[in-house]
Design an enzyme around this catalytic site. Structure first.
Site, PDB file in Angstrom:
ATOM      1  N   SER A  54       0.799  -1.226   0.000  1.00 53.87           N
ATOM      2  CA  SER A  54       0.000   0.000   0.000  1.00 53.87           C
ATOM      3  C   SER A  54       0.835   1.280   0.000  1.00 53.87           C
ATOM      4  CB  SER A  54      -0.942  -0.050   1.201  1.00 53.87           C
ATOM      5  OG  SER A  54      -1.800   1.032   1.211  1.00 53.87           O
ATOM      6  N   ASP A 268      -1.383   1.668  -3.803  1.00 49.43           N
ATOM      7  CA  ASP A 268      -2.123   0.554  -4.413  1.00 49.43           C
ATOM      8  C   ASP A 268      -3.540   0.955  -4.799  1.00 49.43           C
ATOM      9  OD1 ASP A 268      -2.938   0.716  -1.758  1.00 49.43           O
ATOM     10  OD2 ASP A 268      -3.357  -1.424  -1.605  1.00 49.43           O
ATOM     11  N   ASP A 270      -6.165   2.331  -3.155  1.00 47.95           N
ATOM     12  CA  ASP A 270      -7.394   2.163  -2.378  1.00 47.95           C
ATOM     13  C   ASP A 270      -7.694   3.349  -1.455  1.00 47.95           C
ATOM     14  OD1 ASP A 270      -5.479   1.622  -0.481  1.00 47.95           O
ATOM     15  OD2 ASP A 270      -6.186  -0.404  -0.014  1.00 47.95           O
ATOM     16  N   GLU A 361     -12.299   6.093   6.548  1.00 41.52           N
ATOM     17  CA  GLU A 361     -11.280   6.486   7.502  1.00 41.52           C
ATOM     18  C   GLU A 361     -10.838   7.879   7.079  1.00 41.52           C
ATOM     19  OE1 GLU A 361      -9.136   2.672   9.156  1.00 41.52           O
ATOM     20  OE2 GLU A 361      -8.556   2.985   7.096  1.00 41.52           O
ATOM     21  N   ASN A 363      -8.080   8.932   6.610  1.00 42.37           N
ATOM     22  CA  ASN A 363      -6.979   8.863   5.637  1.00 42.37           C
ATOM     23  C   ASN A 363      -7.448   8.638   4.203  1.00 42.37           C
ATOM     24  OD1 ASN A 363      -7.542   6.097   5.347  1.00 42.37           O
ATOM     25  ND2 ASN A 363      -6.114   5.547   6.986  1.00 42.37           N
TER      26      ASN A 363
END
Ligand code: NG1
Ligand code: ZN
Length: 519
Positions: A54, A268, A270, A361, A363
């Site tokens: 990630s 990655d 996401d 989240e 983030n």
């Protein structure tokens, strides 16, 4: 075939196994074995294996397993995965046999495993080890090459449920980008919205895939892509969603034009956050909380106009959500909010309790999930409603198709956000003005044993070591609009400190003071 070369203990955590790439070959091979066992326990349904670390830097890598409906591996199997990864080569066969018995896998069944990887130079070797593991137990691997994590989740889901879409990268574009284009035909570009979007690709896979998508867009969106991995740009190094969110700085490698909105992806693909810089070169961040509130208010509006207010919509956050966002959601939007422990699977499960559950989240990792009931209600309105109701229902149905419901997805989220901004005629400052974030600060603290810290109340309070919470309470009480908590990270050997205050200075000081108590 892929011998264990290290005695370092490794644990399947919230993000699967993640560590230095050179310590992972045997782990990934063994996860290939485990994926076959898992597939058989699930009656031969397809399991996914994603090779990625990630937002971590290039020398790291990792592996996570994906369950048949495209969700993260069932929690009770994390311990099994950990056991399998750490056993000696000599004991591997007997432990594998033991596990097969324990989980009651019928080894005569077929087994299917989809394998994907990110752009790291260590990924192809690890993907090959994964495939070897699958073959060793007579399963059938299918390699997807370089894909975003959410594309692989999507393909696994489609393979096991063909009503969701076609299990290929093309099938993904067809569904997600196709519905974006359909919606754009129903909306007119108006107000302050403009179709130019800058993107920071983190020098990872997400930007590369947007480069493919870009060629299929006909002016619905004008993507200007940066950090695509060429020109010596290093994966996640001083760029990408995690860097932007945590350091609160603009990424390198992106051209900055005042007030131009920029979407920043992680390695990655996401996670996604938005930001812009103003005339004073100050960065304004629009993070996962902002995306969640934007989507929630738009979906609520459409549910109202199509007459489906009976559907229960809710939002799920973690303790890292900015306090101002939670206040805005409950007091202005009047939407119920739940707070759960960090880790996407926790948010995902909580979101499934609503007819329409939005989870993010801070983030930038999140998505929307819609119940069967919600989908059926909207389809029925599309058939029986009056003209206005039908129009809203159709937009919502396209919105659902544009959502990758399996997992947080930067590309799908980007199209969702762009749709709402366009529908509302908003530029990025219009979006920002819906509420004002409280200044915040995140710090990492290295301690001897991070697991000495135990938490409760969705990680907002400590129960051990004794006295720590009292000390934090004392420090927080001296700060206007102060809030702070500490928790051990699930992915790094550190303790995370989070603090909010009424000014950046007070948030920074609060974080530092709390960090001192933890040290
Ligand atoms: P940890 O290291 O447990 O804080 C981080 C993120 C999570 C999640 C996981 C998995 C923060 C504060 N934490 O977990 O939200 O994304 O990584 O990647 O952002
Ligand atoms: Zn990621």
């Amino acid at each position: 075939m892929h011998p264990k070369t290290t005695d370092v203990f490794i644990q399947y955590g919230t993000a699967g196994f993640r560590t230095k790439a050179n310590l992972l070959e045997h782990v990934v091979y063994r996860m290939g074995l485990l994926a076959v066992i898992r597939s058989r326990v699930k009656n031969g349904r397809t399991i996914g294996m994603m090779i990625t670390a990630s937002h971590n830097l290039e020398p790291d890598n990792g592996v996570k397993l994906i369950d048949p409906d495209g969700e993260m591996l069932e929690q009770s199997w994390e311990e099994i995965a950990t056991r399998m990864a750490n056993v000696s080569d000599n004991d591997l066969e007997s432990i594998t046999g033991q596990i097969i018995k324990e989980v009651n896998a019928d080894m005569s069944l077929k087994a299917s495993v989809y394998i994907g990887m990110d752009t790291r130079y260590t990924s192809p070797r690890l993907a090959a080890a994964a495939a070897n593991g699958v073959i060793a137990l007579k399963g059938t691997p299918k390699e997807f090459g370089i894909v975003t994590t959410p594309i692989l989740h999507f393909c696994v889901k489609c393979r096991n449920d063909n009503t969701y879409g076609a299990p290929s990268e093309e099938g993904y574009y067809e569904k997600i980008v196709g519905s974006f284009k359909r919606i754009r035909q129903k909306l007119s570009v108006s107000g302050a919205y403009n179709t130019t979007l800058y993107v920071d690709g983190a020098n990872g896979v997400g930007g590369k895939k947007l480069n493919i998508i870009k060629k299929t867009l006909d002016g619905e969106l004008d993507l200007m892509l940066f950090n695509l991995g060429g020109n010596g740009g290093k994966l996640n190094l001083n760029c990408g969603a995690d860097y932007v969110k945590v350091s609160q700085r603009v990424p390198v490698g992106v051209e900055h034009v005042p007030y131009q909105r920029v979407a920043s992806l992680d390695g990655d693909g996401d996670r996604i956050v938005y930001y812009y810089v103003d005339n004073d070169e100050k960065m304004h961040l629009l993070d996962g909380d902002r995306i969640a509130t934007l989507l929630a208010s738009y979906i609520t509006e459409l549910l109202g106009t199509c007459g489906a207010d009976q559907l229960k919509l809710g939002l799920v956050q973690t303790a890292y959500a900015n306090g101002a966002s939670t206040k805005y959601i409950t007091e202005e939007l009047k939407i119920p909010v739940s707070c759960v422990k960090t880790g996407v699977k926790n948010l995902h499960h909580e979101a499934l309790k609503y007819d329409i559950g939005i989870y993010f989240e801070a983030n930038g990792h999140g998505t929307v999930v819609y119940s069967r009931e919600a989908k059926n209600t909207l389809k029925k309105i599309d058939e029986d409603g009056d003209a206005e109701q039908r129009k809203s229902a159709q937009i919502l149905l396209d919105f659902i198709d544009m959502t990758n419901e399996t997992v947080g997805d930067a590309i799908s989220d980007l199209f969702l956000v762009e749709t709402v901004l366009c529908a509302r005629g908003l530029d990025i400052t219009g979006w920002e003005n819906t509420y004002r974030d409280l200044p915040s600060r995140q710090l990492k603290v290295t301690v001897q044993d991070r697991n000495a810290i135990q938490t409760t109340d969705a990680e907002r309070r400590c129960i051990s070591p004794e006295g720590l919470q009292e000390r934090i309470d004392e420090i927080v009480s001296e700060v206007n609009s102060g809030r702070a908590f500490v928790r051990p990270s699930g992915t790094e050997d550190i303790v995370r400190v989070y603090a909010e205050g009424d000014t950046q200075e007070s948030a920074d000081k609060l974080a530092e003071d709390v960090a001192q108590v933890v040290r």
